[in-house]
Write a protein that holds these residues in place. Structure first.
Motif, PDB file in Angstrom:
ATOM      1  N   ALA A  19       7.486  12.809  -3.736  1.00 59.44           N
ATOM      2  CA  ALA A  19       7.701  12.084  -2.485  1.00 59.44           C
ATOM      3  C   ALA A  19       6.683  10.957  -2.423  1.00 59.44           C
ATOM      4  N   HIS A  20       7.164   9.756  -2.138  1.00 56.21           N
ATOM      5  CA  HIS A  20       6.296   8.577  -2.113  1.00 56.21           C
ATOM      6  C   HIS A  20       6.598   7.721  -0.886  1.00 56.21           C
ATOM      7  N   TYR A  21       5.571   7.064  -0.397  1.00 58.12           N
ATOM      8  CA  TYR A  21       5.717   6.142   0.730  1.00 58.12           C
ATOM      9  C   TYR A  21       5.055   4.821   0.348  1.00 58.12           C
ATOM     10  N   LEU A  22       5.755   3.710   0.580  1.00 56.37           N
ATOM     11  CA  LEU A  22       5.191   2.375   0.350  1.00 56.37           C
ATOM     12  C   LEU A  22       5.310   1.563   1.632  1.00 56.37           C
ATOM     13  N   MET A  30       0.860  -1.182   0.000  1.00 49.68           N
ATOM     14  CA  MET A  30       0.000   0.000   0.000  1.00 49.68           C
ATOM     15  C   MET A  30       0.894   1.229   0.000  1.00 49.68           C
ATOM     16  N   GLY A  31       0.452   2.282  -0.682  1.00 46.22           N
ATOM     17  CA  GLY A  31       1.289   3.470  -0.712  1.00 46.22           C
ATOM     18  C   GLY A  31       0.554   4.712  -1.153  1.00 46.22           C
ATOM     19  N   ALA A  32       1.230   5.834  -1.001  1.00 39.16           N
ATOM     20  CA  ALA A  32       0.687   7.130  -1.414  1.00 39.16           C
ATOM     21  C   ALA A  32       1.849   8.021  -1.809  1.00 39.16           C
ATOM     22  N   PHE A  83       9.890 -13.177  10.570  1.00 40.09           N
ATOM     23  CA  PHE A  83      11.193 -12.499  10.519  1.00 40.09           C
ATOM     24  C   PHE A  83      11.039 -10.987  10.551  1.00 40.09           C
ATOM     25  N   ALA A  84      10.102 -10.490   9.756  1.00 39.12           N
ATOM     26  CA  ALA A  84       9.886  -9.037   9.666  1.00 39.12           C
ATOM     27  C   ALA A  84       8.445  -8.813   9.246  1.00 39.12           C
ATOM     28  N   PRO A  85       7.567  -8.413  10.185  1.00 38.03           N
ATOM     29  CA  PRO A  85       6.153  -8.291   9.853  1.00 38.03           C
ATOM     30  C   PRO A  85       5.848  -7.189   8.845  1.00 38.03           C
ATOM     31  N   ALA A  86       6.738  -6.201   8.708  1.00 33.94           N
ATOM     32  CA  ALA A  86       6.445  -5.097   7.800  1.00 33.94           C
ATOM     33  C   ALA A  86       7.729  -4.470   7.282  1.00 33.94           C
ATOM     34  N   GLN A  87       7.586  -3.742   6.189  1.00 36.69           N
ATOM     35  CA  GLN A  87       8.705  -3.014   5.587  1.00 36.69           C
ATOM     36  C   GLN A  87       8.190  -1.669   5.124  1.00 36.69           C
ATOM     37  N   ASN A  88       8.990  -0.649   5.303  1.00 38.53           N
ATOM     38  CA  ASN A  88       8.608   0.705   4.888  1.00 38.53           C
ATOM     39  C   ASN A  88       9.607   1.211   3.856  1.00 38.53           C
TER      40      ASN A  88
END
Length: 196
Positions: free
Chosen positions: A173-176, A162-164, A187-192
């Motif tokens: 500028a973008h975020y995912l 998901m991102g904006a 191991f890693a529930p999320a990544q930014n």
């Protein structure tokens, strides 16, 4: 680019040159080259008692060493709608042999509404990983007035994306956000990911 993966941090500083060529009407080909420096560091303070300190990865000769890096890629564009691209972001690094990692994508930008202020862009990306399973993801991006975008998608390793983002004439500028499911969740529930 500063990228964290577990206890490893990779920092990459590059310069890139690109050229866009019109083949015939509405058909364009862009290609680019990059050169820079890359360094991977081990953050030993993040190691805990469950880590096997005899793992040879932790004493790799390439850790904490500054190396020259280079990449290349191309993009075909038809009428600002269809895009087909392939990039080799780490084609040559230091004295390593040519890297087989590449990313390929295909997408189609479909304008909506009377004044074309809205657009929807479905796309598929393929990641040819060298030392792990190949990855692909399917994504859909919606934009308003070429200014604000929202993205969602799914990656075959079980990740939901998901991102904006915002785009101005010469700045974006973008975020995912990647939510890992399945085996990766332990191991890693999320990544930014943040791109400016």
């Amino acid at each position: 680019i500063s990228d964290w993966s577990g206890v490893f941090q990779t920092t990459n500083l590059e310069m890139a040159y690109s050229k866009k060529v019109q083949l015939v009407e509405n058909h364009y080909l862009s290609f680019g080259l990059s050169i820079g420096a890359i360094q991977t560091s081990l953050k030993s303070e993040l190691l805990n008692s469950s880590v096997n300190l005899a793992d040879p990865t932790l004493t790799d000769k390439d850790l904490n060493r500054l190396k020259v890096s280079s990449g290349a890629g191309f993009l075909y564009n038809y009428a600002n709608k269809l895009e087909i691209a392939t990039s080799f972001p780490t084609l040559v690094t230091g004295d390593d042999k040519i890297n087989g990692f590449f990313v390929s994508s295909i997408s189609y930008n479909h304008k909506l509404g009377k004044d074309n202020k809205y657009a929807i862009k479905p796309g598929v990306n393929y990641y040819n990983m060298q030392y792990s399973d190949k990855l692909y993801d399917a994504m859909v991006t919606g934009t308003w007035n070429e200014l604000i975008s929202l993205t969602t998608g799914y990656r075959n390793n079980g990740s939901i994306l998901m991102g904006a983002g915002v785009n101005f004439s010469s700045f974006s500028a973008h975020y995912l956000y990647y939510h890992h499911t399945d085996k990766l969740n332990g191991f890693a529930p999320a990544q930014n990911e943040i791109a400016i």
